[in-house]
Write a protein that holds these residues in place. Structure first.
Motif, PDB file in Angstrom:
ATOM      1  N   GLN A  35       0.880  -1.081   0.130  1.00 32.33           N
ATOM      2  CA  GLN A  35       0.234  -0.268  -0.003  1.00 32.33           C
ATOM      3  C   GLN A  35       1.072   1.132   0.335  1.00 32.33           C
ATOM      4  OE1 GLN A  35      -1.811  -0.432   3.829  1.00 32.33           O
ATOM      5  NE2 GLN A  35      -3.567  -1.527   2.749  1.00 32.33           N
ATOM      6  N   LYS A  81      -3.186   4.110  -8.296  1.00 27.58           N
ATOM      7  CA  LYS A  81      -5.091   2.935  -8.184  1.00 27.58           C
ATOM      8  C   LYS A  81      -4.858   1.631  -9.138  1.00 27.58           C
ATOM      9  CE  LYS A  81      -6.895   7.692  -9.928  1.00 27.58           C
ATOM     10  NZ  LYS A  81      -7.856   8.318 -10.237  1.00 27.58           N
ATOM     11  N   GLN A  82      -6.101   1.577  -8.314  1.00 30.07           N
ATOM     12  CA  GLN A  82      -5.515  -0.041  -8.116  1.00 30.07           C
ATOM     13  C   GLN A  82      -5.618  -0.380  -9.354  1.00 30.07           C
ATOM     14  OE1 GLN A  82      -8.443  -1.872  -4.935  1.00 30.07           O
ATOM     15  NE2 GLN A  82      -7.621  -1.212  -3.697  1.00 30.07           N
ATOM     16  N   GLN A 129      -8.001  -5.998 -11.049  1.00 27.37           N
ATOM     17  CA  GLN A 129      -8.224  -5.308 -10.105  1.00 27.37           C
ATOM     18  C   GLN A 129      -8.692  -5.853  -8.864  1.00 27.37           C
ATOM     19  OE1 GLN A 129     -11.477  -3.547  -8.799  1.00 27.37           O
ATOM     20  NE2 GLN A 129      -9.804  -2.547  -7.381  1.00 27.37           N
ATOM     21  N   ILE A 131      -5.471  -7.303  -6.667  1.00 23.39           N
ATOM     22  CA  ILE A 131      -5.177  -6.704  -6.697  1.00 23.39           C
ATOM     23  C   ILE A 131      -5.179  -5.985  -4.949  1.00 23.39           C
ATOM     24  CG2 ILE A 131      -5.444  -3.949  -7.631  1.00 23.39           C
ATOM     25  CD1 ILE A 131      -1.589  -5.010  -6.215  1.00 23.39           C
ATOM     26  N   SER A 132      -6.990  -5.723  -5.096  1.00 21.02           N
ATOM     27  CA  SER A 132      -7.509  -5.246  -4.370  1.00 21.02           C
ATOM     28  C   SER A 132      -7.582  -5.908  -3.021  1.00 21.02           C
ATOM     29  CB  SER A 132      -9.158  -4.870  -4.557  1.00 21.02           C
ATOM     30  OG  SER A 132      -9.708  -4.740  -3.489  1.00 21.02           O
ATOM     31  N   LEU A 179      -4.176  -6.200  -1.526  1.00 18.72           N
ATOM     32  CA  LEU A 179      -4.008  -4.836  -0.398  1.00 18.72           C
ATOM     33  C   LEU A 179      -4.606  -4.342   0.691  1.00 18.72           C
ATOM     34  CD1 LEU A 179      -3.736  -1.656  -3.546  1.00 18.72           C
ATOM     35  CD2 LEU A 179      -1.713  -2.923  -2.690  1.00 18.72           C
TER      36      LEU A 179
END
Length: 66
Positions: A7, A17-18, A29, A32-33, A36
């Motif tokens: 992060q 941004k993601q 995405q 990666i979310s 993170l």
């Protein structure tokens, strides 16, 4: 913790941004979310890609030192 360092790298330092992170790493995405947020751990292959693409010290990335 690894996800907090990621992060810090991506959001705080690089201002990404993601969806931008996901595109650069060629992952979704949603994946990666999850990384993170600490729900999933990145694979060793993904960590090596992050080190290479973003010129990150592997020891710092994995352990928080170096």
């Amino acid at each position: 913790m690894l996800y907090k360092r990621l992060q810090f790298l991506f959001v705080d330092t690089l201002g990404l941004k993601q969806d931008e992170i996901a595109q650069k790493l060629n992952i979704s995405q949603g994946h990666i979310s999850n990384i993170l947020c600490g729900r999933k751990k990145p694979s060793e292959q993904l960590l090596l890609l992050i080190e290479t693409l973003f010129n990150v010290n592997g020891e710092w990335l994995r352990e928080g030192t170096g």
